[in-house]
Design an enzyme around this catalytic site. Structure first.
Site, PDB file in Angstrom:
ATOM      1  CB  SER A  36      -2.137   5.292  -0.185  1.00 30.26           C
ATOM      2  OG  SER A  36      -1.601   6.424   0.521  1.00 30.26           O
ATOM      3  CE  LYS A 156       1.624  -8.132  -6.955  1.00 28.08           C
ATOM      4  NZ  LYS A 156       1.337  -6.913  -6.905  1.00 28.08           N
TER       5      LYS A 156
END
Length: 231
Positions: A36, A156
């Site tokens: 990350s 999504k």
């Protein structure tokens, strides 16, 4: 040097789902790679490596896999847990600036596609009977809309299509692909009430299953997988 222990790569290792999943797999004997933007690579140790990465750049994903392979070995489980959203005017969703839409789409979908692609390549190289599982942390927005979340819903939905296609195409090779979607007991979306421990429990179960289950893993805390009709 690469480890003989199984390896999990978690892209988007936030303090809730990402960290719970990391601890759960470490308890199962996995070496853990976390990637990350906020991580510091100097915090790595023999059992867990940290990779600083900006997933708004899809070209960075291949390098992440290369670092994991060099340090720990090929990942047999890959979790894509990164997400981005820029709230839009619910009465004027097309007013969302292109730069914001494009950046968020890269994080929600394009980098997830590259991660799934690289995962499949890793799975091909694995010679043992390892898990070979890819899990994308999704939500209900692949089957419904929420007025101020246009770009998250687009991302999504697009990634759900990728996961569904991959689950069908690769199951005969023993590769598993899942779209995870936490719900409340009545089928309502969890949204900001995501439970990291429930995700971790489900993800371990999916990794331990020998064959592909339902590609869309709608699940409820303390219950696990539960099918819900499309919203």
């Amino acid at each position: 040097m690469a480890s003989t222990s199984p390896v999990i790569l978690i892209l988007g290792s936030g303090p809730n789902v990402g960290q719970h999943v990391a601890r759960a797999f470490a308890a199962k004997g996995y070496k853990v790679a976390l990637a990350s933007r906020s991580l510091k690579e100097e915090d790595s140790n023999a059992d867990q490596i940290h990779i600083s990465a900006d997933l708004s750049d899809p070209h960075s994903v291949k390098g992440i896999f290369s670092k994991v392979k060099a340090s720990l070995g090929l990942p047999s489980v890959v979790v894509y847990n990164a997400a981005a959203v820029t709230p839009n005017n619910p009465e004027d969703p097309l007013s969302l600036p292109l730069a914001d839409f494009s950046r968020d789409f890269h994080i929600n979908t394009t980098s997830a596609f590259v991660a799934a692609q690289q995962a499949a390549l890793s799975f091909e190289e694995l010679t043992d009977h390892g898990s070979k599982t890819f899990i994308y942390t999704g939500n209900i927005l692949n089957s419904t809309t929420m007025a101020p979340l246009l770009d998250l819903g687009v991302g999504k939905s697009a990634t759900a299509h990728i996961i569904r296609s991959a689950a069908a195409a690769y199951s005969n090779r023993g590769f598993k692909f899942y779209y995870a979607d936490e719900r409340k007991a009545d089928g309502a979306p969890a949204y900001s009430q995501l439970n990291g421990d429930a995700h971790a429990k489900l993800y371990v179960e999916l990794a331990e299953h020998k064959s592909q289950g339902p590609w869309q893993q709608t699940f409820v805390k303390d219950i696990g997988y539960k099918h819900f009709p499309a919203a």
